[in-house]
Design a protein around this motif. Structure first.
Motif, PDB file in Angstrom:
ATOM      1  N   PHE A   1      -5.336  -7.347  11.931  1.00 44.07           N
ATOM      2  CA  PHE A   1      -6.665  -7.682  11.439  1.00 44.07           C
ATOM      3  C   PHE A   1      -6.635  -7.795   9.921  1.00 44.07           C
ATOM      4  O   PHE A   1      -5.804  -7.173   9.256  1.00 44.07           O
ATOM      5  N   PHE A   2      -7.561  -8.592   9.372  1.00 47.23           N
ATOM      6  CA  PHE A   2      -7.594  -8.684   7.917  1.00 47.23           C
ATOM      7  C   PHE A   2      -7.869  -7.306   7.326  1.00 47.23           C
ATOM      8  O   PHE A   2      -7.209  -6.877   6.382  1.00 47.23           O
ATOM      9  N   PHE A   3      -8.868  -6.610   7.903  1.00 43.15           N
ATOM     10  CA  PHE A   3      -9.123  -5.215   7.526  1.00 43.15           C
ATOM     11  C   PHE A   3      -8.580  -4.339   8.650  1.00 43.15           C
ATOM     12  O   PHE A   3      -9.279  -4.026   9.617  1.00 43.15           O
ATOM     13  N   THR A   4      -7.338  -3.963   8.543  1.00 40.68           N
ATOM     14  CA  THR A   4      -6.684  -3.167   9.586  1.00 40.68           C
ATOM     15  C   THR A   4      -6.693  -1.698   9.184  1.00 40.68           C
ATOM     16  O   THR A   4      -6.300  -1.343   8.071  1.00 40.68           O
ATOM     17  N   SER A   5      -7.147  -0.843  10.088  1.00 46.39           N
ATOM     18  CA  SER A   5      -7.200   0.588   9.801  1.00 46.39           C
ATOM     19  C   SER A   5      -5.788   1.173   9.804  1.00 46.39           C
ATOM     20  O   SER A   5      -4.836   0.524  10.266  1.00 46.39           O
ATOM     21  N   PRO A   6      -5.624   2.394   9.304  1.00 46.32           N
ATOM     22  CA  PRO A   6      -4.293   3.028   9.317  1.00 46.32           C
ATOM     23  C   PRO A   6      -3.701   3.180  10.713  1.00 46.32           C
ATOM     24  O   PRO A   6      -2.489   3.306  10.860  1.00 46.32           O
ATOM     25  N   THR A   7      -4.552   3.124  11.752  1.00 43.64           N
ATOM     26  CA  THR A   7      -4.045   3.220  13.133  1.00 43.64           C
ATOM     27  C   THR A   7      -3.770   1.840  13.730  1.00 43.64           C
ATOM     28  O   THR A   7      -3.572   1.707  14.933  1.00 43.64           O
ATOM     29  N   LYS A   8      -3.793   0.804  12.875  1.00 43.26           N
ATOM     30  CA  LYS A   8      -3.511  -0.588  13.284  1.00 43.26           C
ATOM     31  C   LYS A   8      -4.595  -1.169  14.188  1.00 43.26           C
ATOM     32  O   LYS A   8      -4.343  -2.089  14.962  1.00 43.26           O
TER      33      LYS A   8
ATOM     34  N   PHE B   1      -1.377  -5.668   1.447  1.00 41.54           N
ATOM     35  CA  PHE B   1      -1.170  -5.102   2.783  1.00 41.54           C
ATOM     36  C   PHE B   1      -0.243  -5.921   3.670  1.00 41.54           C
ATOM     37  O   PHE B   1       0.256  -5.404   4.673  1.00 41.54           O
ATOM     38  N   GLY B   2       0.016  -7.155   3.347  1.00 44.39           N
ATOM     39  CA  GLY B   2       1.012  -7.932   4.084  1.00 44.39           C
ATOM     40  C   GLY B   2       0.705  -8.110   5.561  1.00 44.39           C
ATOM     41  O   GLY B   2      -0.457  -8.209   5.964  1.00 44.39           O
ATOM     42  N   ALA B   3       1.758  -8.146   6.371  1.00 51.09           N
ATOM     43  CA  ALA B   3       1.606  -8.430   7.811  1.00 51.09           C
ATOM     44  C   ALA B   3       0.792  -7.331   8.498  1.00 51.09           C
ATOM     45  O   ALA B   3       1.065  -6.138   8.330  1.00 51.09           O
ATOM     46  N   ARG B   4      -0.190  -7.754   9.313  1.00 45.98           N
ATOM     47  CA  ARG B   4      -1.067  -6.819  10.029  1.00 45.98           C
ATOM     48  C   ARG B   4      -1.910  -7.629  10.998  1.00 45.98           C
ATOM     49  O   ARG B   4      -2.096  -8.840  10.804  1.00 45.98           O
TER      50      ARG B   4
END
Length: 320
Positions: free
Chosen positions: A205-212, A200-203
């Motif tokens: 949250f570690f668990f980031t939803s599709p809506t960021k 998932f690379g840059a984001r």
């Protein structure tokens, strides 16, 4: 800032800023305020002042609301009302009799087979347009919760950088009682999280939803129920909860130590720090959940823990 629309929107914003200045989690404050604000906006769109009638309506038990959930909701409301009193906006309170007594959840005791079936169900979740990436998130999130004995709300709040692959640690920020702590990853969970991170690379949250944004507790509950059905555990009584993975992890750690003849209070204090418990009694309570055949084992020396265990009171679950 949360989207607040009721006649108390300004007061909610001021309250959130005030509590945040004292060190409380802004995200948590916004979520709780949004629930009450939405109720006011939907039920009393033309009102301009808070009233006893509104408070009474808010204290009514919702459909399928557990007493502990209602207790937490109304305590949050009472804290907000005290703030309004201090600022001379109003002088209303939640009636004490409306707040239910705390009830302890009976944890579901997972067998090794149950855990294998739960994780297999997560590993084989089908693609879903309404919940993209769940087939990647659930296998990692559930194993992180179990292997690191996390509270269900803790993985949601992890920033990407909170999972430190250089040191093999996970930084848990602003958890229960708004305390931070660090937990260590095993080699297996390290490799699993590293593989997920590479995908998932840059984001944010570690668990980031599709809506960021962060995933929510309701999202986890719905996905966990899918896993329960696939694992044949949905109709168990009590029905397993995500929190029960933490129970399972803590009790198995204690079992391992006791089986090896390690029953010192010092080791339990180390587990207390890992779990983020405020009171030592909350950690030792996990002895209560051990299977009977192991409690009765002659290989375990219980005498060294008798003085501690005999004085314990049942702790409240700490879902967040």
């Amino acid at each position: 800032m949360a989207n607040l629309n009721s006649f108390l929107a300004d007061q909610f914003r001021e309250y959130i800023d005030f509590r945040n200045s004292l060190g409380y989690s802004k995200k948590s404050l916004e979520e709780r305020a949004a629930t009450f604000d939405r109720f006011l906006y939907e039920q009393y769109p033309s009102h301009t002042r808070l009233s006893s009638e509104i408070i009474h309506k808010w204290t009514e038990t919702r459909q399928n609301e557990h007493p502990n959930g209602k207790r937490a909701r109304l305590y949050t409301t009472e804290t907000f009302l005290k703030y309004l009193c201090e600022t001379n906006y109003c002088h209303l309170h939640v009636p004490p009799e409306a707040i239910p007594r705390s009830e302890h959840f009976n944890p579901f005791i997972f067998s090794d087979r149950n855990l294998r079936d739960i994780f297999l169900a997560a590993d084989t979740m089908p693609l879903c347009k309404l919940s993209p990436n769940r087939e990647y998130v659930m296998p990692v999130m559930l194993r992180m919760m179990y292997c690191c004995a996390l509270r269900p709300g803790e993985p949601f709040r992890l920033l990407r950088d909170d999972v430190d692959f250089a040191n093999g640690t996970i930084f848990i920020r602003q958890s229960k009682k708004h305390k931070d702590r660090t937990v260590w990853m095993s080699e297996d969970i390290f490799n699993l999280c590293k593989g997920y991170d590479d995908i998932f690379g840059a984001r944010p949250f570690f668990f980031t939803s599709p809506t960021k944004t962060m995933y929510t507790p309701s999202w986890l509950r719905s996905q966990f129920e899918i896993c329960l059905k696939k694992a044949g555990l949905y109709d168990e009584d009590p029905r397993p909860r995500p929190y029960d993975l933490r129970h399972a992890a803590a009790s198995r750690i204690i079992l391992k130590w006791l089986g090896e003849g390690i029953s010192s209070v010092e080791m339990l204090y180390r587990l207390k720090v890992h779990l983020g418990h405020e009171k030592f009694e909350d950690t030792v309570w996990y002895l209560h959940t051990l299977p009977n055949n192991l409690v009765n084992s002659t290989k375990i020396n219980w005498d060294s823990l008798d003085d501690v265990y005999s004085t314990l009171e049942v702790p409240e679950d700490d879902e967040n």
